[in-house]
Design a protein around this motif. Structure first.
Motif, short mmCIF file in Angstrom:
data_model
loop_
_atom_site.label_atom_id
_atom_site.label_comp_id
_atom_site.label_asym_id
_atom_site.label_seq_id
_atom_site.Cartn_x
_atom_site.Cartn_y
_atom_site.Cartn_z
N ALA A 280 56.77 45.88 38.01
CA ALA A 280 55.40 46.29 38.34
C ALA A 280 54.57 45.04 38.63
O ALA A 280 54.45 44.16 37.79
CB ALA A 280 54.81 47.07 37.18
N SER A 281 54.02 44.97 39.83
CA SER A 281 53.29 43.76 40.21
C SER A 281 51.98 44.08 40.93
O SER A 281 51.47 43.24 41.66
CB SER A 281 54.17 42.88 41.11
OG SER A 281 54.56 43.59 42.26
N GLN A 282 51.45 45.28 40.72
CA GLN A 282 50.18 45.62 41.35
C GLN A 282 49.40 46.61 40.51
O GLN A 282 49.94 47.31 39.66
CB GLN A 282 50.40 46.17 42.77
CG GLN A 282 50.39 47.67 42.93
CD GLN A 282 51.66 48.35 42.44
OE1 GLN A 282 52.67 47.68 42.18
NE2 GLN A 282 51.61 49.66 42.31
N GLU A 283 48.10 46.61 40.73
CA GLU A 283 47.22 47.64 40.18
C GLU A 283 46.41 48.23 41.33
O GLU A 283 46.30 47.62 42.40
CB GLU A 283 46.28 47.06 39.12
CG GLU A 283 47.00 46.63 37.84
CD GLU A 283 46.05 46.24 36.73
OE1 GLU A 283 44.91 46.78 36.70
OE2 GLU A 283 46.43 45.39 35.91
N THR A 284 45.86 49.39 41.10
CA THR A 284 45.04 50.06 42.11
C THR A 284 43.59 50.07 41.68
O THR A 284 43.27 50.28 40.50
CB THR A 284 45.53 51.52 42.31
OG1 THR A 284 46.87 51.50 42.79
CG2 THR A 284 44.65 52.26 43.30
N LEU A 285 42.70 49.82 42.64
CA LEU A 285 41.27 49.97 42.41
C LEU A 285 40.75 51.03 43.38
O LEU A 285 41.02 50.95 44.59
CB LEU A 285 40.51 48.66 42.65
CG LEU A 285 40.60 47.58 41.57
CD1 LEU A 285 41.90 46.80 41.70
CD2 LEU A 285 39.42 46.63 41.67
N LEU A 286 40.06 52.00 42.84
CA LEU A 286 39.42 53.01 43.67
C LEU A 286 37.95 52.65 43.81
O LEU A 286 37.25 52.42 42.81
CB LEU A 286 39.55 54.39 43.03
CG LEU A 286 40.97 54.91 42.82
CD1 LEU A 286 40.94 56.25 42.09
CD2 LEU A 286 41.72 55.04 44.15
N TRP A 287 37.47 52.57 45.04
CA TRP A 287 36.05 52.31 45.31
C TRP A 287 35.45 53.62 45.78
O TRP A 287 35.86 54.16 46.81
CB TRP A 287 35.90 51.21 46.36
CG TRP A 287 34.48 50.80 46.62
CD1 TRP A 287 33.45 50.80 45.73
CD2 TRP A 287 33.94 50.31 47.85
NE1 TRP A 287 32.29 50.35 46.32
CE2 TRP A 287 32.57 50.05 47.63
CE3 TRP A 287 34.49 50.08 49.11
CZ2 TRP A 287 31.74 49.56 48.63
CZ3 TRP A 287 33.66 49.60 50.11
CH2 TRP A 287 32.30 49.34 49.88
N VAL A 288 34.52 54.15 45.01
CA VAL A 288 34.03 55.50 45.28
C VAL A 288 32.51 55.56 45.28
O VAL A 288 31.83 54.68 44.73
CB VAL A 288 34.58 56.51 44.24
CG1 VAL A 288 36.10 56.44 44.16
CG2 VAL A 288 33.99 56.26 42.86
N LYS A 289 31.99 56.63 45.88
CA LYS A 289 30.56 56.93 45.80
C LYS A 289 30.39 58.41 45.47
O LYS A 289 31.36 59.18 45.50
CB LYS A 289 29.85 56.57 47.11
CG LYS A 289 30.42 57.19 48.37
CD LYS A 289 29.68 56.65 49.59
CE LYS A 289 30.26 57.19 50.90
NZ LYS A 289 29.50 56.68 52.08
N LYS A 290 29.18 58.79 45.15
CA LYS A 290 28.93 60.14 44.64
C LYS A 290 29.04 61.22 45.72
O LYS A 290 29.35 62.37 45.42
CB LYS A 290 27.55 60.20 43.98
CG LYS A 290 27.47 59.34 42.73
CD LYS A 290 26.05 59.18 42.23
CE LYS A 290 25.52 60.43 41.58
NZ LYS A 290 24.19 60.17 40.93
#
Length: 249
Positions: A134-144
């Protein structure tokens, strides 16, 4: 409860579900949330070249699929309340939690602007040798809401990327030792990662909130770059660590 209050930052110690009730509705410009990944399952990992336990604390233990899901739903709902209509939220996670979080966001009507893949070139090796490392993470960029007019400092991010459009795969090493001189947190994020998030989606003077602030990297980067900050954590040692790091700026 309020642990520390300064001109440009405020720290709360306690459960974020309770502490978020203290924050005014639609008052926050950006949220960075690094919730528990629920990885403390008595397994093993590699730390400084040696075998070590993956356990980080009781706060990181799974309460079961349903309860973990309900917890994520509650804090996301609480964050949506304090987030401005044109504000944005960043949520980090591994595959253990991020997919259920994405479902909750869509279920609540949030709009996913981007899915960022954070690649760790110096990720720890896999000790079990029964799957890929495992060599990654996920970032979710969200708005309302999809129609919300969110901040995106496109030109600055392009400049940061050498004059080319910044893409959604970010190669950033894990947290260096120089960023841990004031204390240790098992899930501390590198400043470079938070710098991209904060500089992309806020302007000077705006308010950034982190409901799981841990070692306080979000606050450090926010204050260094003339943003205001609210941080929360339910363990005093980590709120104290956050305060030390921000005071040292």
């Amino acid at each position: 409860m309020i642990y520390c209050k300064r001109n440009n930052y405020k720290l709360y110690m306690g459960d974020c579900l309770q502490e978020l009730k203290r924050i005014e509705t639609k008052s926050v410009d950006m949220i960075f949330a690094d919730p528990p990944y629920r990885l403390s399952n008595d397994g093993i990992t590699c730390k400084s070249g040696k075998m070590a336990s993956v356990n980080k604390g009781e706060w990181d233990r799974s309460r079961g699929l349903k309860e973990d899901y309900n917890f994520n739903k509650r804090w996301i709902r609480a964050c949506n309340r304090v987030l401005k209509d044109d504000g944005t939220m960043w949520i980090s996670g591994t595959y253990h939690v991020i997919h259920s979080i994405a479902f909750i966001l869509l279920e609540m009507g949030n709009y996913i602007i981007n899915e960022i893949t954070w690649v760790k070139p110096n990720a720890a090796p896999n000790m079990g040798c029964r799957c890929f490392t495992a060599s990654q993470e996920t970032l979710l960029w969200v708005k309302k809401d999809k129609k919300a007019n969110h901040v995106f400092n496109y030109s600055f991010m392009k400049e940061l990327n050498g004059g080319k459009q910044m893409r959604s795969v970010w190669q950033i090493p894990t947290t260096p030792k120089r960023e841990k001189v004031y204390g240790y947190h098992p899930t501390q994020k590198p400043k470079e990662l938070l710098y991209r998030c904060i500089m992309a989606s806020t302007n000077k003077g705006q308010l950034v909130l982190d409901p799981f602030c841990g070692s306080g990297t979000t606050g450090v980067v926010a204050v260094e770059n003339e943003r205001n900050f609210i941080g929360m954590d339910n363990l005093e040692e980590y709120v104290e660590l956050t305060n030390k790091r921000i005071e040292a700026i």
